[in-house]
Design a protein around this motif. Sequence first.
Motif, mmCIF file in Angstrom:
data_model
loop_
_atom_site.group_PDB
_atom_site.id
_atom_site.type_symbol
_atom_site.label_atom_id
_atom_site.label_comp_id
_atom_site.label_asym_id
_atom_site.label_seq_id
_atom_site.Cartn_x
_atom_site.Cartn_y
_atom_site.Cartn_z
ATOM 1 N N GLU B 121 0.836 -1.191 0.000
ATOM 2 C CA GLU B 121 0.000 0.000 0.000
ATOM 3 C C GLU B 121 0.868 1.236 0.000
ATOM 4 N N PHE B 122 0.280 2.327 -0.421
ATOM 5 C CA PHE B 122 1.027 3.580 -0.494
ATOM 6 C C PHE B 122 0.051 4.728 -0.299
ATOM 7 N N ARG B 123 0.215 5.430 0.800
ATOM 8 C CA ARG B 123 -0.669 6.546 1.133
ATOM 9 C C ARG B 123 -2.143 6.151 0.995
ATOM 10 N N MET B 125 -3.560 4.664 -1.337
ATOM 11 C CA MET B 125 -3.744 3.416 -2.090
ATOM 12 C C MET B 125 -3.734 2.240 -1.122
#
Lengths: 501, 244
Positions: B121-123, B125
């Motif tokens: 995951e990223f921020r 997302m």
Amino acid sequence: MAVNYIPRRFNIVRDKERCIECGCCVRQCSNECHYFEAGGTTVLADSTNCVACHRCVDLCPTSALRIEKHVCDYRENANWTPQYQQEICRQAASGGTLLSGMGNPKPYPIYWDKILLNASQVTNPSIDPLREPMEIRTILGRKPEKLTVERKGKAITKMPPQVVVETPILFSAMSFGSISLNAQKSLAMAAQNLGTLFNTGEGGLHPDLEPYTDRAIVQVASGRFGVHKDYLNSARIVEIKIGQGAKPGIGGHLPGEKVNVEVSNARMIPEGSDAISPAPHHDIYSIEDLRQLIWSIKQATGNQKPVSVKIAAVHNVAAIVSGCARAGADIIAIDGFRGGTGAAPTRIRDNVGIPIELALAAADSRLREEGIRSQISLIAAGSFRCSADIVKAIALGADACYCASAPLIAMGCHMCQTCNTGKCNWGIATQRPELTKRLNPDIMHERVENLITAWNHEIKEIMGGMGINSVDSLRGNRLMLRGIGLSDRELAILGIKHAGE
Amino acid sequence: MSITAALRRYEEVNDEIQQVLLTKQKAVVHEVNGQRYLGCALDAGKTLEIHGTAGNDLACYLNGGKIILYGNGQDALGNTMGGGEIIVHGHTGDALGYGMRDGQIYIRDNVCCRGGIHMKEFRAMKPVLVIGENAGSFLGEYMSGGTIVLLGLHLKRGQKLFGSHCASGMHGGKIFVRGTFPKEHLSPNIKVVSLSAEDQKELEKYVKNYCRYFHEDYESIMKKTFKKLIPATARPYANMYISN
């Protein structure tokens, strides 16, 4: 105090008559070797953590410093060398896997040094590159099996995507994370000005590199960091990283300490989290699966980007390269066991893989035997120290060469082999802002360009000496090579004759 | 606009899909027989409906688009997906959602080995993978973010919720499991905990979607207790190395 069991490696020697106690070395050393005497103004040094990176030596305004090897003899033993004893002590104290930076430093044979180049005399005169055209432009990408030409001389065969580079020297993959953004930027700028390519490694593409994406090779590795549609489409070439010469069979592991906000943005992972690229791609268990990934990239990029597959040079390299070619790779990069790295387990780095010279010759021969060499481009990687190494690689069958260590040395690297610690005093293999700011891309790109420009000219001079005016005529031209002091077996694998033959 | 795949090459079918989606929001493909890369890198706002058995790498690099598959999927479905939604009315093969970074995948039945491997995951997302029945071995391997929901519906006697080496090398994200599960198949670094109120809210959202897509009864699914699997440490390999 706990006993250390390991004597220090180096001594910092200060010429007290020259030293002006300015403290430059104190400020420069991230290993904290230099310091001011408590409450005083006298500069002292503790050599324990010195890695011989020469930052203090090179920046000392009065040349008062030098580094020398710390000699501390053990009883002579050809088997139990100090190195093995010290490594055992390191592991006894920590229980850790030994980790090293840069390429294999062991004294294995370097075949470049056992291959000699030819030059023309009398019959086929040499060419003077200063006054005659000399072509080193290289075109990478899959070539069709045959070319159909219509009556007026126009080719009607549909050409797969091709990439033109103005020199057979490309910059190898180094991710943002393993090296600093300033180091990457320097390479990107140099690639643009030189008309060659740089490689983002598996660390994603930082927004600051967007102006240079036309000169970028982007990697898809097992961790798939920062890989998305636009990333694939922005680059010139997409490279699937299967293996790396410094650590064949081993994945990548960027520790959370190095994943700062900028690295996290490029890799698209949270700040401070470990970035683990396992050894295998878990969607690749066979050549057929590799084909699947290659064609998925071609689908995602509308067949507009050549797809490269990078593998480590290992025992069956020739068969593997053949498989990659048949799987649809347009370019195959082979990385020899002297290739560098930001971090690799010492035992892997020093013991796994084979030299690029043998791997390249074997792969090129195999592809020729199978009649498919002309369809794909071969890139050789794994330590090119000078232009002569590159000429020899091209004559052994490479289309182009990946260089990384040499441009890093141009930017200040002194091969201290401790990239993994993240304390690089030259601002290359570190993410600490106070260190990365020491590397100014506006200056460093010029140094890298100077280096490659000089090598380009040397390549032309060597080619001219052979009476060859185009790098295409040098490629795979093993008659230009002779071995010196090599066995029949080595000569057979290299496909060259011995000097005097 | 309806496309028939039958025994045609995937390049042809994909080209035709792209042509349709140039002007329309939705394309429908019938008689799919294992054609690969369908819906590859499909952009947001576009929908692809597939009837038949989709081949490997369905919806790879999915870029915000929506895929509805009436049939089974094969390997590497949703490979390196960057966003969007995939709904599968059937089961799927190995390496489902490999390296997915965002978007949601709903699988009505079961999945094979290495489902949700390397999910991250990223921020904003946060990828989600919901599986109706059970999963093979190495579920959530190297998972570093996002959510997997494993419902364990319709399991027959002797069938386990997941195979061996579940969440091996997991260092982020969470896996919600329903009912009894084979503890002996959990990897050493994994902790089993109860759901927080926040977890419960998140889970309900996904289960509701699942029930809506596949006509299951929400209340009866939620009757059974869910547990959450998380990594005991976010840095399982932090002290592995010593600088040489």
